[in-house]
Design an enzyme around this catalytic site. Structure first.
Site, PDB file in Angstrom:
ATOM      1  N   ILE A 138     -19.187  -7.606   4.492  1.00  0.00           N
ATOM      2  CA  ILE A 138     -18.507  -8.860   4.119  1.00  0.00           C
ATOM      3  C   ILE A 138     -17.293  -8.550   3.250  1.00  0.00           C
ATOM      4  O   ILE A 138     -17.431  -7.913   2.210  1.00  0.00           O
ATOM      5  CB  ILE A 138     -19.458  -9.799   3.336  1.00  0.00           C
ATOM      6  CG1 ILE A 138     -20.727 -10.076   4.134  1.00  0.00           C
ATOM      7  CG2 ILE A 138     -18.755 -11.077   2.937  1.00  0.00           C
ATOM      8  CD1 ILE A 138     -21.778 -10.863   3.368  1.00  0.00           C
ATOM      9  N   LYS A 207     -24.360  -5.154  -8.334  1.00  0.00           N
ATOM     10  CA  LYS A 207     -23.303  -5.865  -7.592  1.00  0.00           C
ATOM     11  C   LYS A 207     -22.748  -7.016  -8.428  1.00  0.00           C
ATOM     12  O   LYS A 207     -21.540  -7.293  -8.403  1.00  0.00           O
ATOM     13  CB  LYS A 207     -23.866  -6.363  -6.258  1.00  0.00           C
ATOM     14  CG  LYS A 207     -24.195  -5.193  -5.329  1.00  0.00           C
ATOM     15  CD  LYS A 207     -25.097  -5.611  -4.198  1.00  0.00           C
ATOM     16  CE  LYS A 207     -25.425  -4.440  -3.286  1.00  0.00           C
ATOM     17  NZ  LYS A 207     -26.509  -4.731  -2.344  1.00  0.00           N
TER      18      LYS A 207
END
Ligand code: NAP
Length: 439
Positions: A138, A207
């Site tokens: 993504i 993340k």
């Protein structure tokens, strides 16, 4: 491809799930990638631990080496796909100090040593790219770094760990318990033999640290990310969520918040199981897929969705970074450093107001609801909805009922006080679960 194109030497460190895919595509699509880059791309080698090991993606033997240090010497672009902290950190520093641009997918390393690596890149005017480090295929790093550079990002919410999303999805759709769903994920290769990094939320927290730092121009180290995993999510909680029209997801939430104690703006970065309505776009993120929602002042809400893992999928993001690095080499000039100019303070997670859903088993008798309601109001926590399921007999005990209560926004401190009082109330048999609510 033009004959007079400059040839850029690309070294790939790591020939595993992702590295082998990157190397194979660099070899197979050299001309096309060269045309897009404006420079020829020459793969000079792939560093692995064991050059004689059998590999599922075949690579020319002469390209394999177990000496990553010598591969770095003379490389224009170094692609780190070994994983782990060391020797990846030392090798990246070596590559940057030699003036090479570096591409990595290593979220653990960036979350732990990001500032050191970005400083090393800035010192020599090199560039450190890391599109694949968050949500693999993504595109989310480049949109935050480039496309939204003129906007003001206020919030990011993400399902950024495919393993936990798969486990929670199995629990939701098949009614499995946590252990059963984890066993299924392990058998299908979605969970590692040691699943701690995923199920305890460490991977998602790494993340979240990367996303928060980038979006809010502030260094947000891992130690400033509030983290809860999914090991405490029970089948009963999933069932209660279903009954109230919700689904439980492990969310990474990064947002600008006003710190209630100082009145100033800060950054809140947290990872925890979260209840979201079934109508929320995130509820459609099934199996091991990832989804990231970004809210920016002028752009409004944006959604990104797709594969958050996998060799070819992650290689796609890495190859995009290789083309960007090559274009930069062609144009020349120093790399664009990581900006931490905003330097916002961290908001204490205990002070971030959140909505909660609390499931209780209570004695089914008149007056119980009034007792429960008064416990909430004494702690200053306002109830938004309350539902009661059909009473049932516990073996040899009094009749009980299940209550599912959703609150308006409350601080963690007030909520903890409420839960303590509920747990010690004689009418409450069990506090079956407490989950935060979003959306
Ligand atoms: P992997 O399959 O375990 O591959 C690691 C590779 O690095 C192997 O080829 C290994 O050599 C080599 N290696 C490890 N230590 C080494 C050393 N000291 N010297 C030389 N070579 C060494 O890992 P991966 O799944 O490709 O992941 C690579 C990176 O991408 C990690 O940072 C990971 O977090 C990130 N990432 C992965 C995914 C994914 O879906 N897999 C998604 C997003 C991000 P051998 O082959 O000889 O063992």
């Amino acid at each position: 491809m033009r004959e007079n194109y400059r040839k850029l030497r690309v070294a790939v460190l790591g020939g595993g799930t992702v590295g082998a895919q990157v190397a194979r595509r660099l070899l197979d699509n050299a001309d096309e990638l060269g045309s897009r880059s404006g420079a020829g791309l020459e793969l000079i080698g792939v560093a692995v631990r064991d050059v004689s090991a059998r590999r599922s993606v075949s690579l020319p033997k002469k390209l394999l080496t177990d000496d990553p240090h010598s591969l770095i010497v003379g490389a224009d672009i170094v692609v780190e796909l070994m994983g782990g902290l060391e020797p990846a950190r030392t090798l990246i520093l070596e590559a940057l100090s030699s003036g090479a641009d570096v591409i990595t997918a290593n979220k653990a390393l960036l979350a732990e040593h990001g500032p050191e690596l970005f400083d090393a890149a800035a010192k020599v005017g090199a560039q450190l790219y890391y599109e694949a480090a968050v949500a693999a295929a993504i595109p989310i790093i480049r949109p935050l770094r480039d496309s939204l550079a003129g906007d003001h990002v206020t919030k990011i919410m993400g399902i950024v760990n495919g393993t936990t999303n798969y486990i929670l999805d199995e629990m939701d759709t098949l009614g499995l318990g946590f252990e059963e769903a984890l066993a299924a994920a392990t058998e299908l290769g979605y969970a590692e033999a040691d699943p701690t990094a995923d199920i305890e939320g460490y991977d998602a927290a790494q993340k979240a640290s990367i996303l928060s730092s980038l979006a809010f121009h502030t260094a947000v180290p891992l130690s400033d990310v509030h983290r809860e995993g999914i090991t405490g999510v029970s089948a009963a909680q999933i069932e209660a969520a279903k009954r109230s029209g919700h689904v439980i997801k492990l969310l990474a939430i990064c947002e600008r918040r006003i710190d209630a104690s100082t009145g100033t703006e800060g950054v809140s970065t947290r990872v925890h199981p979260t209840l979201i309505p079934r109508s929320h776009p995130f509820a459609a993120a099934r199996g091991a897929n990832n989804a990231v929602y970004v809210e920016a002042e002028a752009a409004g809400p944006l959604m990104f969705y797709g594969a958050g893992a996998g060799g070819p999928e992650t290689a796609s993001a890495v190859l995009g970074d290789i083309v960007s690095a090559a274009r930069r080499h062609v144009v020349g000039g120093p790399g664009v450093g990581e900006s931490t100019h905003a330097d916002l303070p961290v908001v204490d997670p205990g002070l971030v107001p959140t909505r909660y859903q609390i499931s209780l088993t209570v004695t089914d008798q008149p007056g119980v609801l009034a007792t429960i309601a008064s416990i909430f109001s004494e702690a200053g926590v306002s109830v938004e909805t309350l539902s009661q399921s059909t009473p049932h007999d516990e073996a040899g005990a009094a009749q009980t009922a299940t209550l599912v209560i959703q609150t308006h926004q409350a601080s963690e401190a007030d909520l903890s006080q409420t839960v303590e009082k509920l747990a010690s109330s004689p009418v409450v048999h069990q506090v079956a679960g407490v989950v935060r609510v979003e959306g």
